[in-house]
Design a protein around this motif. Structure first.
Motif, PDB file in Angstrom:
ATOM      1  N   ARG A 125       0.831  -1.205   0.000  1.00  0.00           N
ATOM      2  CA  ARG A 125       0.000   0.000   0.000  1.00  0.00           C
ATOM      3  C   ARG A 125       0.870   1.261   0.000  1.00  0.00           C
ATOM      4  N   ARG A 126       1.948   1.259   0.760  1.00  0.00           N
ATOM      5  CA  ARG A 126       2.836   2.421   0.761  1.00  0.00           C
ATOM      6  C   ARG A 126       3.443   2.655  -0.622  1.00  0.00           C
ATOM      7  N   ASP A 127       3.846   1.551  -1.261  1.00  0.00           N
ATOM      8  CA  ASP A 127       4.415   1.676  -2.602  1.00  0.00           C
ATOM      9  C   ASP A 127       3.380   2.223  -3.582  1.00  0.00           C
ATOM     10  N   MET A 128       2.135   1.816  -3.422  1.00  0.00           N
ATOM     11  CA  MET A 128       1.086   2.325  -4.299  1.00  0.00           C
ATOM     12  C   MET A 128       0.956   3.836  -4.151  1.00  0.00           C
ATOM     13  N   TRP A 129       0.921   4.323  -2.901  1.00  0.00           N
ATOM     14  CA  TRP A 129       0.776   5.750  -2.678  1.00  0.00           C
ATOM     15  C   TRP A 129       2.019   6.521  -3.109  1.00  0.00           C
ATOM     16  N   ARG A 130       3.201   5.932  -2.921  1.00  0.00           N
ATOM     17  CA  ARG A 130       4.426   6.580  -3.403  1.00  0.00           C
ATOM     18  C   ARG A 130       4.366   6.753  -4.916  1.00  0.00           C
ATOM     19  N   SER A 131       3.787   5.791  -5.592  1.00  0.00           N
ATOM     20  CA  SER A 131       3.638   5.879  -7.048  1.00  0.00           C
ATOM     21  C   SER A 131       2.697   7.019  -7.433  1.00  0.00           C
ATOM     22  N   VAL A 132       1.589   7.150  -6.704  1.00  0.00           N
ATOM     23  CA  VAL A 132       0.643   8.236  -6.968  1.00  0.00           C
ATOM     24  C   VAL A 132       1.334   9.593  -6.767  1.00  0.00           C
ATOM     25  N   LEU A 133       2.069   9.732  -5.676  1.00  0.00           N
ATOM     26  CA  LEU A 133       2.757  10.990  -5.385  1.00  0.00           C
ATOM     27  C   LEU A 133       3.804  11.301  -6.449  1.00  0.00           C
ATOM     28  N   THR A 134       4.531  10.282  -6.877  1.00  0.00           N
ATOM     29  CA  THR A 134       5.573  10.483  -7.888  1.00  0.00           C
ATOM     30  C   THR A 134       4.981  11.004  -9.186  1.00  0.00           C
ATOM     31  N   GLN A 135       3.848  10.438  -9.592  1.00  0.00           N
ATOM     32  CA  GLN A 135       3.212  10.875 -10.835  1.00  0.00           C
ATOM     33  C   GLN A 135       2.776  12.334 -10.737  1.00  0.00           C
ATOM     34  N   GLN A 136       2.232  12.738  -9.595  1.00  0.00           N
ATOM     35  CA  GLN A 136       1.788  14.117  -9.427  1.00  0.00           C
ATOM     36  C   GLN A 136       2.978  15.080  -9.334  1.00  0.00           C
ATOM     37  N   LEU A 137       4.046  14.656  -8.664  1.00  0.00           N
ATOM     38  CA  LEU A 137       5.261  15.467  -8.611  1.00  0.00           C
ATOM     39  C   LEU A 137       5.805  15.690 -10.022  1.00  0.00           C
ATOM     40  N   GLN A 138       5.873  14.622 -10.789  1.00  0.00           N
ATOM     41  CA  GLN A 138       6.356  14.716 -12.162  1.00  0.00           C
ATOM     42  C   GLN A 138       5.496  15.675 -12.980  1.00  0.00           C
ATOM     43  N   ALA A 139       4.180  15.567 -12.828  1.00  0.00           N
ATOM     44  CA  ALA A 139       3.265  16.421 -13.589  1.00  0.00           C
ATOM     45  C   ALA A 139       3.485  17.888 -13.263  1.00  0.00           C
ATOM     46  N   ASP A 140       3.660  18.219 -11.989  1.00  0.00           N
ATOM     47  CA  ASP A 140       3.809  19.628 -11.629  1.00  0.00           C
ATOM     48  C   ASP A 140       5.196  20.166 -11.948  1.00  0.00           C
ATOM     49  N   MET A 141       6.211  19.314 -11.942  1.00  0.00           N
ATOM     50  CA  MET A 141       7.525  19.766 -12.395  1.00  0.00           C
ATOM     51  C   MET A 141       7.472  20.139 -13.879  1.00  0.00           C
ATOM     52  N   LEU A 142       6.784  19.337 -14.657  1.00  0.00           N
ATOM     53  CA  LEU A 142       6.624  19.637 -16.082  1.00  0.00           C
ATOM     54  C   LEU A 142       5.740  20.876 -16.274  1.00  0.00           C
ATOM     55  N   ALA A 143       4.717  21.019 -15.413  1.00  0.00           N
ATOM     56  CA  ALA A 143       3.828  22.181 -15.499  1.00  0.00           C
ATOM     57  C   ALA A 143       4.585  23.482 -15.248  1.00  0.00           C
ATOM     58  N   CYS A 144       5.638  23.437 -14.426  1.00  0.00           N
ATOM     59  CA  CYS A 144       6.468  24.637 -14.211  1.00  0.00           C
ATOM     60  C   CYS A 144       7.060  25.108 -15.535  1.00  0.00           C
ATOM     61  N   ASP A 145       7.576  24.161 -16.323  1.00  0.00           N
ATOM     62  CA  ASP A 145       8.155  24.522 -17.623  1.00  0.00           C
ATOM     63  C   ASP A 145       7.097  25.109 -18.552  1.00  0.00           C
ATOM     64  N   MET A 146       5.912  24.490 -18.566  1.00  0.00           N
ATOM     65  CA  MET A 146       4.867  24.937 -19.486  1.00  0.00           C
ATOM     66  C   MET A 146       4.318  26.301 -19.077  1.00  0.00           C
ATOM     67  N   ALA A 147       4.123  26.511 -17.773  1.00  0.00           N
ATOM     68  CA  ALA A 147       3.620  27.808 -17.309  1.00  0.00           C
ATOM     69  C   ALA A 147       4.634  28.914 -17.573  1.00  0.00           C
ATOM     70  N   SER A 148       5.921  28.617 -17.373  1.00  0.00           N
ATOM     71  CA  SER A 148       6.968  29.600 -17.638  1.00  0.00           C
ATOM     72  C   SER A 148       6.990  29.972 -19.112  1.00  0.00           C
ATOM     73  N   GLN A 149       6.779  28.991 -19.971  1.00  0.00           N
ATOM     74  CA  GLN A 149       6.749  29.266 -21.403  1.00  0.00           C
ATOM     75  C   GLN A 149       5.578  30.181 -21.758  1.00  0.00           C
ATOM     76  N   LEU A 150       4.414  29.927 -21.166  1.00  0.00           N
ATOM     77  CA  LEU A 150       3.256  30.782 -21.427  1.00  0.00           C
ATOM     78  C   LEU A 150       3.518  32.209 -20.960  1.00  0.00           C
ATOM     79  N   LEU A 151       4.146  32.361 -19.792  1.00  0.00           N
ATOM     80  CA  LEU A 151       4.469  33.695 -19.287  1.00  0.00           C
ATOM     81  C   LEU A 151       5.383  34.432 -20.254  1.00  0.00           C
ATOM     82  N   ASN A 152       6.360  33.750 -20.795  1.00  0.00           N
ATOM     83  CA  ASN A 152       7.304  34.378 -21.712  1.00  0.00           C
ATOM     84  C   ASN A 152       6.685  34.723 -23.059  1.00  0.00           C
ATOM     85  N   LEU A 153       5.782  33.866 -23.541  1.00  0.00           N
ATOM     86  CA  LEU A 153       5.270  34.012 -24.899  1.00  0.00           C
ATOM     87  C   LEU A 153       4.040  34.910 -25.012  1.00  0.00           C
TER      88      LEU A 153
END
Length: 286
Positions: free
Chosen positions: A73-101
Motif C-alpha cells: 500500500r505504501r508503494d502504491m501511494w508513493r507511485s501516486v505521489l511520484t506521478q503528481q510530482l512529475q506532472a507539476d515539475m513539467l507544469a512549471c516549464d509549461m507555465a513559464s513558457q506561457l508567461l514568456n510568450l
C-alpha cells in the motif's frame, strides 16, 4: 521563479517592456476582463506549503494488515505521489513558457501567478513524497504530454492543450485521490490543487476566447490536429499503471476506461464551446 521569467517587472526590465505596462490603456481591453478576474482570484486564493497540516495528519493513508500488505500500500501511494510530482515539475516549464510568450499584459499578469502556483505545487509534492518514503517509477506518457505542449507551434495551441484540456481533466483526478486519502496531508493538498487548477482552467478558457476571436479555418485545423496528437498520449497516461499499482489497476480497469471516455468527451465539448469545429477530432480509446 527565475528572474528571466519576470522581465516585465524586474529592476532591470527593458524600457520598452516597462513602458508598455505603464501605458496600458483601458480602451479596447474589455475582452481581457475575465483574464484579470482570474488574476485577482489567483492572488486571493494563494496558499503556502507551510499551511498544510504537516505533523498533524499522516502524509498518506496508514496501511493495515501484514507487513507485506502495508509495504504494498505504501508503494502504491508513493507511485501516486511520484506521478503528481512529475506532472507539476513539467507544469512549471509549461507555465513559464506561457508567461514568456503571451504578448498581452493581462495574460502576463495572470501567468506570473500560475508559475508561482506550479512551483509551490512542486515544493509540496517534493516534501510529501519524501515523507512517504521517496519516489517511484516515472510516467513516460507525462513526458510526452509536456513535449507535445512545449513544442506546439502557436500560443493558441499551448493554452488549449495545457489549460483548456489537461488542467480541466486533471481536477477530477485530484478529487478522486482526495476521496481515497481522507484525514491525510495528501487529501488537504489535493483539495488545494483542485481549486488552483480550476482557476488555471478558467483563465485559460478566458484567454483562449480572446485569442480565437477571429478564428480562421487554418487555426481551427491546427487546434484539431493538436488535439489529435494529444488525446492518444493522454489516454495512455490515464490508463498507465506502474508496477507499484499494477495489482489495483487490473481491478479498476473497466472503470478507468469509462472515466477516460467521459474525460475525452468533456474535452471535446470544451473545444466546441470555444467555437471550434471539432468534427475532425478522433476519440480513440485504447
Amino acid at each position: 521563479m527565475r528572474r528571466r521569467h519576470c522581465g516585465a517587472w524586474g529592476d532591470n526590465a527593458p524600457a520598452m517592456a516597462t513602458g508598455q505596462l505603464i501605458e496600458m490603456k483601458d480602451e479596447g481591453r474589455e475582452a481581457f476582463a475575465d483574464v484579470l478576474r482570474f488574476y485577482e482570484l489567483a492572488k486571493r486564493r494563494e496558499w503556502q506549503v507551510r499551511d498544510l497540516p504537516w505533523g498533524e495528519l499522516p502524509p498518506i493513508p496508514e496501511a493495515k494488515g501484514s507487513p507485506q500488505s502495508q509495504a504494498r500500500r505504501r508503494d502504491m501511494w508513493r507511485s501516486v505521489l511520484t506521478q503528481q510530482l512529475q506532472a507539476d515539475m513539467l507544469a512549471c516549464d509549461m507555465a513559464s513558457q506561457l508567461l514568456n510568450l503571451a504578448p498581452d499584459v493581462e495574460a502576463k499578469l495572470y501567468y506570473s501567478t500560475m508559475v508561482q502556483d506550479e512551483s509551490r505545487h512542486t515544493e509540496a509534492w517534493l516534501k510529501l513524497v519524501t515523507e512517504a518514503g521517496g519516489t517511484a517509477e516515472r510516467d513516460p506518457h507525462l513526458d510526452k504530454l509536456a513535449k507535445t505542449t512545449l513544442e506546439a507551434d502557436t500560443l493558441e495551441e499551448k493554452v488549449f492543450l495545457m489549460q483548456v484540456f489537461y488542467e480541466r481533466l486533471i481536477i477530477s483526478r485530484f478529487r478522486l485521490i482526495a476521496r481515497s486519502s481522507r484525514g491525510t496531508v495528501l487529501e488537504d493538498l489535493c483539495g488545494r490543487l483542485a481549486t488552483d487548477d480550476g482557476i488555471h482552467h478558467g483563465a485559460g478558457m478566458a484567454y483562449e476566447r480572446v485569442l480565437l476571436q477571429n478564428l480562421s479555418k487554418k487555426m481551427n485545423q491546427k487546434l484539431v490536429d493538436a488535439a489529435n496528437r494529444l488525446l492518444p498520449v493522454f489516454a495512455a497516461h490515464a490508463l498507465w499503471r506502474p508496477r507499484e499499482r499494477a495489482w489495483i489497476g487490473r481491478a479498476m480497469e473497466s472503470r478507468d476506461v469509462e472515466r477516460l471516455r467521459e474525460d475525452l468527451e468533456l474535452g471535446v465539448r470544451l473545444a466546441e464551446s470555444l467555437g471550434l469545429d471539432v468534427s475532425g477530432v478522433e476519440l480513440t480509446i485504447p
